[in-house]
Design a protein around this motif. Structure first.
Motif, PDB file in Angstrom:
ATOM      1  N   LYS A 194      -7.759   3.396   5.216  1.00 40.42           N
ATOM      2  CA  LYS A 194      -7.385   4.810   5.050  1.00 40.42           C
ATOM      3  C   LYS A 194      -5.983   5.052   5.580  1.00 40.42           C
ATOM      4  O   LYS A 194      -5.204   5.825   5.007  1.00 40.42           O
ATOM      5  CB  LYS A 194      -8.391   5.715   5.780  1.00 40.42           C
ATOM      6  N   ILE A 195      -5.643   4.374   6.699  1.00 40.48           N
ATOM      7  CA  ILE A 195      -4.286   4.475   7.236  1.00 40.48           C
ATOM      8  C   ILE A 195      -3.288   3.946   6.213  1.00 40.48           C
ATOM      9  O   ILE A 195      -2.231   4.549   5.985  1.00 40.48           O
ATOM     10  CB  ILE A 195      -4.170   3.677   8.552  1.00 40.48           C
ATOM     11  N   GLU A 196      -3.650   2.831   5.574  1.00 36.07           N
ATOM     12  CA  GLU A 196      -2.773   2.244   4.561  1.00 36.07           C
ATOM     13  C   GLU A 196      -2.513   3.230   3.427  1.00 36.07           C
ATOM     14  O   GLU A 196      -1.375   3.386   2.987  1.00 36.07           O
ATOM     15  CB  GLU A 196      -3.387   0.950   4.016  1.00 36.07           C
ATOM     16  N   ARG A 197      -3.537   3.939   2.973  1.00 34.24           N
ATOM     17  CA  ARG A 197      -3.354   4.914   1.891  1.00 34.24           C
ATOM     18  C   ARG A 197      -2.427   6.041   2.327  1.00 34.24           C
ATOM     19  O   ARG A 197      -1.567   6.472   1.554  1.00 34.24           O
ATOM     20  CB  ARG A 197      -4.689   5.515   1.467  1.00 34.24           C
ATOM     21  N   ASP A 198      -2.584   6.495   3.561  1.00 32.10           N
ATOM     22  CA  ASP A 198      -1.704   7.553   4.058  1.00 32.10           C
ATOM     23  C   ASP A 198      -0.251   7.093   4.072  1.00 32.10           C
ATOM     24  O   ASP A 198       0.644   7.818   3.632  1.00 32.10           O
ATOM     25  CB  ASP A 198      -2.127   7.975   5.480  1.00 32.10           C
ATOM     26  N   LEU A 199      -0.018   5.879   4.572  1.00 28.58           N
ATOM     27  CA  LEU A 199       1.350   5.361   4.661  1.00 28.58           C
ATOM     28  C   LEU A 199       1.937   5.123   3.274  1.00 28.58           C
ATOM     29  O   LEU A 199       3.128   5.382   3.043  1.00 28.58           O
ATOM     30  CB  LEU A 199       1.373   4.059   5.479  1.00 28.58           C
ATOM     31  N   MET A 200       1.106   4.658   2.333  1.00 29.36           N
ATOM     32  CA  MET A 200       1.575   4.419   0.967  1.00 29.36           C
ATOM     33  C   MET A 200       1.959   5.731   0.293  1.00 29.36           C
ATOM     34  O   MET A 200       2.850   5.771  -0.557  1.00 29.36           O
ATOM     35  CB  MET A 200       0.503   3.690   0.151  1.00 29.36           C
ATOM     36  N   ALA A 201       1.298   6.820   0.700  1.00 30.44           N
ATOM     37  CA  ALA A 201       1.616   8.132   0.116  1.00 30.44           C
ATOM     38  C   ALA A 201       2.860   8.735   0.760  1.00 30.44           C
ATOM     39  O   ALA A 201       3.595   9.485   0.120  1.00 30.44           O
ATOM     40  CB  ALA A 201       0.423   9.079   0.292  1.00 30.44           C
ATOM     41  N   LEU A 202       3.099   8.373   2.018  1.00 24.83           N
ATOM     42  CA  LEU A 202       4.216   8.975   2.762  1.00 24.83           C
ATOM     43  C   LEU A 202       5.544   8.257   2.566  1.00 24.83           C
ATOM     44  O   LEU A 202       6.611   8.863   2.714  1.00 24.83           O
ATOM     45  CB  LEU A 202       3.891   8.993   4.263  1.00 24.83           C
ATOM     46  N   PHE A 203       5.493   6.947   2.271  1.00 30.99           N
ATOM     47  CA  PHE A 203       6.731   6.165   2.170  1.00 30.99           C
ATOM     48  C   PHE A 203       6.862   5.515   0.793  1.00 30.99           C
ATOM     49  O   PHE A 203       5.865   5.085   0.215  1.00 30.99           O
ATOM     50  CB  PHE A 203       6.752   5.072   3.249  1.00 30.99           C
ATOM     51  N   PRO A 204       8.090   5.445   0.265  1.00 31.81           N
ATOM     52  CA  PRO A 204       8.303   4.791  -1.026  1.00 31.81           C
ATOM     53  C   PRO A 204       8.009   3.298  -0.933  1.00 31.81           C
ATOM     54  O   PRO A 204       8.233   2.678   0.106  1.00 31.81           O
ATOM     55  CB  PRO A 204       9.781   5.054  -1.321  1.00 31.81           C
ATOM     56  N   LYS A 205       7.541   2.748  -2.022  1.00 35.88           N
ATOM     57  CA  LYS A 205       7.124   1.354  -2.082  1.00 35.88           C
ATOM     58  C   LYS A 205       8.187   0.388  -1.583  1.00 35.88           C
ATOM     59  O   LYS A 205       7.879  -0.629  -0.961  1.00 35.88           O
ATOM     60  CB  LYS A 205       6.749   1.011  -3.523  1.00 35.88           C
ATOM     61  N   SER A 206       9.443   0.732  -1.852  1.00 34.40           N
ATOM     62  CA  SER A 206      10.550  -0.161  -1.475  1.00 34.40           C
ATOM     63  C   SER A 206      10.642  -0.346   0.036  1.00 34.40           C
ATOM     64  O   SER A 206      11.265  -1.287   0.511  1.00 34.40           O
ATOM     65  CB  SER A 206      11.874   0.397  -2.012  1.00 34.40           C
ATOM     66  N   GLN A 207      10.012   0.550   0.801  1.00 39.19           N
ATOM     67  CA  GLN A 207      10.110   0.492   2.268  1.00 39.19           C
ATOM     68  C   GLN A 207       8.894  -0.147   2.931  1.00 39.19           C
ATOM     69  O   GLN A 207       8.907  -0.384   4.145  1.00 39.19           O
ATOM     70  CB  GLN A 207      10.284   1.916   2.831  1.00 39.19           C
ATOM     71  N   TRP A 208       7.845  -0.416   2.158  1.00 38.78           N
ATOM     72  CA  TRP A 208       6.571  -0.817   2.766  1.00 38.78           C
ATOM     73  C   TRP A 208       6.658  -2.066   3.627  1.00 38.78           C
ATOM     74  O   TRP A 208       6.089  -2.123   4.718  1.00 38.78           O
ATOM     75  CB  TRP A 208       5.509  -1.002   1.683  1.00 38.78           C
ATOM     76  N   ILE A 209       7.366  -3.078   3.135  1.00 40.87           N
ATOM     77  CA  ILE A 209       7.436  -4.333   3.875  1.00 40.87           C
ATOM     78  C   ILE A 209       8.194  -4.160   5.196  1.00 40.87           C
ATOM     79  O   ILE A 209       7.697  -4.505   6.268  1.00 40.87           O
ATOM     80  CB  ILE A 209       8.084  -5.441   3.020  1.00 40.87           C
ATOM     81  N   ASP A 210       9.393  -3.583   5.121  1.00 41.13           N
ATOM     82  CA  ASP A 210      10.206  -3.386   6.329  1.00 41.13           C
ATOM     83  C   ASP A 210       9.552  -2.400   7.292  1.00 41.13           C
ATOM     84  O   ASP A 210       9.676  -2.540   8.514  1.00 41.13           O
ATOM     85  CB  ASP A 210      11.604  -2.875   5.952  1.00 41.13           C
ATOM     86  N   LEU A 211       8.880  -1.408   6.725  1.00 42.49           N
ATOM     87  CA  LEU A 211       8.216  -0.394   7.550  1.00 42.49           C
ATOM     88  C   LEU A 211       7.219  -1.029   8.516  1.00 42.49           C
ATOM     89  O   LEU A 211       7.241  -0.763   9.716  1.00 42.49           O
ATOM     90  CB  LEU A 211       7.483   0.607   6.641  1.00 42.49           C
ATOM     91  N   ALA A 212       6.371  -1.897   7.989  1.00 40.32           N
ATOM     92  CA  ALA A 212       5.359  -2.536   8.830  1.00 40.32           C
ATOM     93  C   ALA A 212       6.014  -3.436   9.880  1.00 40.32           C
ATOM     94  O   ALA A 212       5.621  -3.414  11.051  1.00 40.32           O
ATOM     95  CB  ALA A 212       4.386  -3.343   7.974  1.00 40.32           C
ATOM     96  N   HIS A 213       7.014  -4.205   9.476  1.00 43.27           N
ATOM     97  CA  HIS A 213       7.694  -5.076  10.437  1.00 43.27           C
ATOM     98  C   HIS A 213       8.312  -4.253  11.564  1.00 43.27           C
ATOM     99  O   HIS A 213       8.192  -4.589  12.738  1.00 43.27           O
ATOM    100  CB  HIS A 213       8.777  -5.906   9.741  1.00 43.27           C
ATOM    101  N   ALA A 214       8.971  -3.154  11.214  1.00 39.97           N
ATOM    102  CA  ALA A 214       9.612  -2.305  12.228  1.00 39.97           C
ATOM    103  C   ALA A 214       8.571  -1.675  13.146  1.00 39.97           C
ATOM    104  O   ALA A 214       8.769  -1.600  14.357  1.00 39.97           O
ATOM    105  CB  ALA A 214      10.456  -1.224  11.551  1.00 39.97           C
ATOM    106  N   MET A 215       7.459  -1.232  12.574  1.00 34.74           N
ATOM    107  CA  MET A 215       6.404  -0.617  13.393  1.00 34.74           C
ATOM    108  C   MET A 215       5.786  -1.625  14.352  1.00 34.74           C
ATOM    109  O   MET A 215       5.457  -1.285  15.491  1.00 34.74           O
ATOM    110  CB  MET A 215       5.311  -0.019  12.502  1.00 34.74           C
TER     111      MET A 215
END
Length: 210
Positions: free
Chosen positions: A158-179
């Motif tokens: 469910k957290i993944e769905r929220d993050l996928m809705a909040l951030f553009p796909k192009s940012q998903w990989i870097d987003l997780a690494h930064a977090m």
DNA sequence: CTCCCGATAT
DNA sequence: ATATCAGGAG
């Protein structure tokens, strides 16, 4: 909320510009094995074990035929060593039987492997293949996302769905690494360093323990 | 929900 | 002593 998420993304990028996977690996197979070992274990500990492991076992066939106790001994310090050894062996046997000894680059094939759940599949897809079909949600991403108010959920999917809705796909990989890096260095589980946090002015849970 | 499990920080 | 670490399966 989308505006807030964009601000979070911008600051994460600014403070962790070079955030990447901290597991050491040279191939998709090595990342797959390292990812299995990383369950409830620090990447630092995994990186102490993998050099010797990767020198001794190089192919899926090598892992598929190694005796259970021999592999257990080699990975013991990462914890859960019986399950992890069993999963690595079964996983590589499946790679041989169904994927020509190679690591598949599809979500459905990855999560079908024993010991590989959605989190590990996202790690392999994103970091080994550069494919962001989802967001890696581990213990750090869960904690940081919840503290920053990006989600109210506890279930990783469910957290993944929220993050996928909040951030553009192009940012998903870097987003997780930064977090993950932020969760390790600043937004730690036990005693978060809120005084040194780049989100100190906007975090809804600044100074609030857990 | 429980179990798997060693190493480290608090 | 206890919580936590790039989780997954039964």
């Amino acid at each position: 909320m989308r505006r807030y998420a964009a601000t979070v993304a911008r600051r994460l990028k600014r403070h962790y510009p070079d955030a990447t996977c901290s597991l050491h690996f040279r191939s998709p197979l090595e990342l797959l094995v390292a990812t299995i070992l990383s369950a409830q274990c620090t990447d630092e500990r995994v990186n102490q074990v993998t050099p010797g492991l990767f020198e001794k076992y190089r192919t899926a066939a090598d892992y598929a035929r190694v005796p259970q106790e021999e592999l257990e001994a080699a990975i013991r310090s990462t914890g859960f060593f019986r399950n992890k050894a069993k999963n690595i062996r079964a996983c590589c046997q499946t790679l041989l039987q169904q994927h020509g000894g190679e690591v598949p680059s599809r979500m459905d094939a990855l999560v079908a492997l024993p010991g590989i759940g959605r989190k590990s599949a996202n790690v392999v897809l994103g970091t080994a293949f550069g494919i962001g079909v989802g967001v890696v949600v581990d213990t750090h991403v869960t904690r940081v996302s919840r503290r920053l108010g990006l989600t109210e959920h506890k279930d990783p999917e469910k957290i993944e769905r929220d993050l996928m809705a909040l951030f553009p796909k192009s940012q998903w990989i870097d987003l997780a690494h930064a977090m993950v890096h932020h969760g390790r260095r600043i937004c730690t589980a036990r005693k978060p360093k809120c005084g040194a946090c780049p989100f100190g002015d906007i975090c809804p849970r600044i100074g609030v323990p857990n």
